[in-house]
Scaffold this active site. Structure first.
Site, PDB file in Angstrom:
ATOM      1  N   ASP A  70       0.872  -1.186   0.000  1.00 34.94           N
ATOM      2  CA  ASP A  70       0.000   0.000   0.000  1.00 34.94           C
ATOM      3  C   ASP A  70       0.905   1.230   0.000  1.00 34.94           C
ATOM      4  O   ASP A  70       2.049   1.164   0.465  1.00 34.94           O
ATOM      5  CB  ASP A  70      -0.906   0.019   1.248  1.00 34.94           C
ATOM      6  CG  ASP A  70      -2.157   0.866   1.025  1.00 34.94           C
ATOM      7  OD1 ASP A  70      -3.259   0.289   0.882  1.00 34.94           O
ATOM      8  OD2 ASP A  70      -2.038   2.119   0.980  1.00 34.94           O
ATOM      9  N   ASP A  90       4.085   1.614  -3.951  1.00 34.02           N
ATOM     10  CA  ASP A  90       3.073   2.030  -4.932  1.00 34.02           C
ATOM     11  C   ASP A  90       2.998   0.977  -6.040  1.00 34.02           C
ATOM     12  O   ASP A  90       4.052   0.523  -6.515  1.00 34.02           O
ATOM     13  CB  ASP A  90       3.522   3.381  -5.520  1.00 34.02           C
ATOM     14  CG  ASP A  90       2.447   4.049  -6.363  1.00 34.02           C
ATOM     15  OD1 ASP A  90       1.809   3.368  -7.186  1.00 34.02           O
ATOM     16  OD2 ASP A  90       2.262   5.259  -6.179  1.00 34.02           O
ATOM     17  N   LYS A 152     -11.272  -4.676  -7.449  1.00 30.74           N
ATOM     18  CA  LYS A 152     -12.355  -3.685  -7.339  1.00 30.74           C
ATOM     19  C   LYS A 152     -12.288  -2.734  -8.529  1.00 30.74           C
ATOM     20  O   LYS A 152     -11.213  -2.274  -8.904  1.00 30.74           O
ATOM     21  CB  LYS A 152     -12.199  -2.892  -6.041  1.00 30.74           C
ATOM     22  CG  LYS A 152     -13.255  -1.791  -5.923  1.00 30.74           C
ATOM     23  CD  LYS A 152     -13.462  -1.323  -4.525  1.00 30.74           C
ATOM     24  CE  LYS A 152     -12.339  -0.425  -4.052  1.00 30.74           C
ATOM     25  NZ  LYS A 152     -12.532  -0.094  -2.627  1.00 30.74           N
TER      26      LYS A 152
HETATM   27  C1  LIG Z   1     -10.391   0.605   0.294  1.00 28.29           C
HETATM   28  S1  LIG Z   1      -8.718   0.663   0.840  1.00 28.29           S
HETATM   29  C2  LIG Z   1      -8.324  -1.032   1.102  1.00 28.29           C
HETATM   30  C3  LIG Z   1      -8.958  -1.648   2.330  1.00 28.29           C
HETATM   31  C4  LIG Z   1      -8.424  -3.036   2.598  1.00 28.29           C
HETATM   32  N1  LIG Z   1      -8.851  -3.991   1.560  1.00 28.29           N
HETATM   33  C5  LIG Z   1      -8.866  -3.586   3.929  1.00 28.29           C
HETATM   34  O1  LIG Z   1      -9.623  -4.551   3.932  1.00 28.29           O
HETATM   35  O2  LIG Z   1      -8.448  -3.094   4.974  1.00 28.29           O
HETATM   36  C6  LIG Z   1      -7.855   1.079  -0.611  1.00 28.29           C
HETATM   37  C7  LIG Z   1      -6.356   1.219  -0.451  1.00 28.29           C
HETATM   38  O3  LIG Z   1      -5.738   1.361  -1.753  1.00 28.29           O
HETATM   39  C8  LIG Z   1      -4.530   2.065  -1.542  1.00 28.29           C
HETATM   40  N2  LIG Z   1      -3.945   2.572  -2.797  1.00 28.29           N
HETATM   41  C9  LIG Z   1      -4.421   3.552  -3.601  1.00 28.29           C
HETATM   42  N3  LIG Z   1      -3.573   3.784  -4.625  1.00 28.29           N
HETATM   43  C10 LIG Z   1      -2.542   2.901  -4.487  1.00 28.29           C
HETATM   44  C11 LIG Z   1      -1.350   2.653  -5.238  1.00 28.29           C
HETATM   45  N4  LIG Z   1      -1.054   3.373  -6.328  1.00 28.29           N
HETATM   46  N5  LIG Z   1      -0.513   1.674  -4.828  1.00 28.29           N
HETATM   47  C12 LIG Z   1      -0.801   0.946  -3.699  1.00 28.29           C
HETATM   48  N6  LIG Z   1      -1.902   1.150  -2.940  1.00 28.29           N
HETATM   49  C13 LIG Z   1      -2.769   2.106  -3.315  1.00 28.29           C
HETATM   50  C14 LIG Z   1      -4.968   3.202  -0.608  1.00 28.29           C
HETATM   51  O4  LIG Z   1      -3.852   3.774   0.054  1.00 28.29           O
HETATM   52  C15 LIG Z   1      -5.941   2.479   0.335  1.00 28.29           C
HETATM   53  O5  LIG Z   1      -5.328   2.108   1.544  1.00 28.29           O
END
Ligand SMILES: C[S@@+](CC[C@H](N)C(=O)[O-])C[C@H]1O[C@@H](n2cnc3c(N)ncnc32)[C@H](O)[C@@H]1O
Length: 199
Positions: A70, A90, A152
């Site tokens: 993340d 990332d 998703k």
């Molecule tokens: C809805 S949350 C995930 C919740 C997780 N599935 C849980 O059950 O706790 C979405 C996550 O995607 C991450 N995210 C967004 N862009 C990203 C990227 N470019 N690389 C890695 N993670 C990313 C965000 O930081 C966020 O924490």
């Protein structure tokens, strides 16, 4: 209705010691499509705070392993679970399996990644689709032939068109909007089984 659903799953997650209500989306997907099995090596993109990892680490048991990335700082509580490793990384910077601490491809890849939403529909949809495209781009390196996949997606015409082009890389390709998803949400999940990418 939307808020009742939110309260119900929020409270349930709290009572069951899950760090987020999103766990019930993965649980429903897994109950229906049998995505994760005992002993699996699983990769979770956008894992933070980590409810999907809490669910997965139990399901795979001590012989399995789950790796998460993340952009947020590592959640130490999740990193301490014995069969879990999480990294601050990332998806756009992903290069090798070695940097994830594994030497073989994953049995299962899951992504609950979501962009920081701006509230401007077209921008949010485009950012979400960028993340989805990035995951598909990395799949040949990450997912073993025959492996399973959950991602998703924010619904849009472009997303639907993109997914149509990808469906042939899996033996089975399904869409689901889990019950715990807020009724106003435009998100849904794609479930791919039997990856054909490397065959
Ligand atoms: C809805 S949350 C995930 C919740 C997780 N599935 C849980 O059950 O706790 C979405 C996550 O995607 C991450 N995210 C967004 N862009 C990203 C990227 N470019 N690389 C890695 N993670 C990313 C965000 O930081 C966020 O924490």
């Amino acid at each position: 209705m939307g808020f009742k659903v939110k309260d119900h799953y929020f409270n349930k997650a709290k009572n069951e010691n899950f760090v987020a209500r999103s766990v019930y989306k993965l649980e429903e997907i897994d109950n229906k499509y049998k995505v994760i099995s005992k002993g699996d090596l699983v990769f979770d993109l956008g894992y933070y705070p980590g409810s999907w990892i809490q669910y997965t680490s139990k399901k795979i048991g001590k012989d399995g392993k789950v790796v998460g990335i993340d952009i947020k700082e590592v959640n130490d509580k999740i990193d301490k679970i014995p069969n879990v490793s999480v990294f601050e990384k990332d998806v756009n910077d992903l290069q090798t399996l070695e940097e994830l601490g594994v030497t073989s491809q994953f049995d299962v890849v899951v992504s609950d990644m979501a962009p920081n939403t701006m509230g401007i529909k077209s921008v949010d949809q485009a950012r979400s689709l960028n993340l989805v495209e990035m995951v598909f781009y990395h799949l040949p390196k990450l997912l073993r032939p025959g492996g399973n996949f959950v991602i998703k997606v924010f619904d849009s015409h472009d997303a639907q068109e993109y997914l149509k082009q990808q469906r042939s890389v899996f033996k089975e390709f399904n869409y689901l909007k889990p019950k715990s998803t807020r009724s106003v949400s435009k998100e849904f999940f794609v479930i791919g089984k039997g990856y054909k990418g490397n065959e």
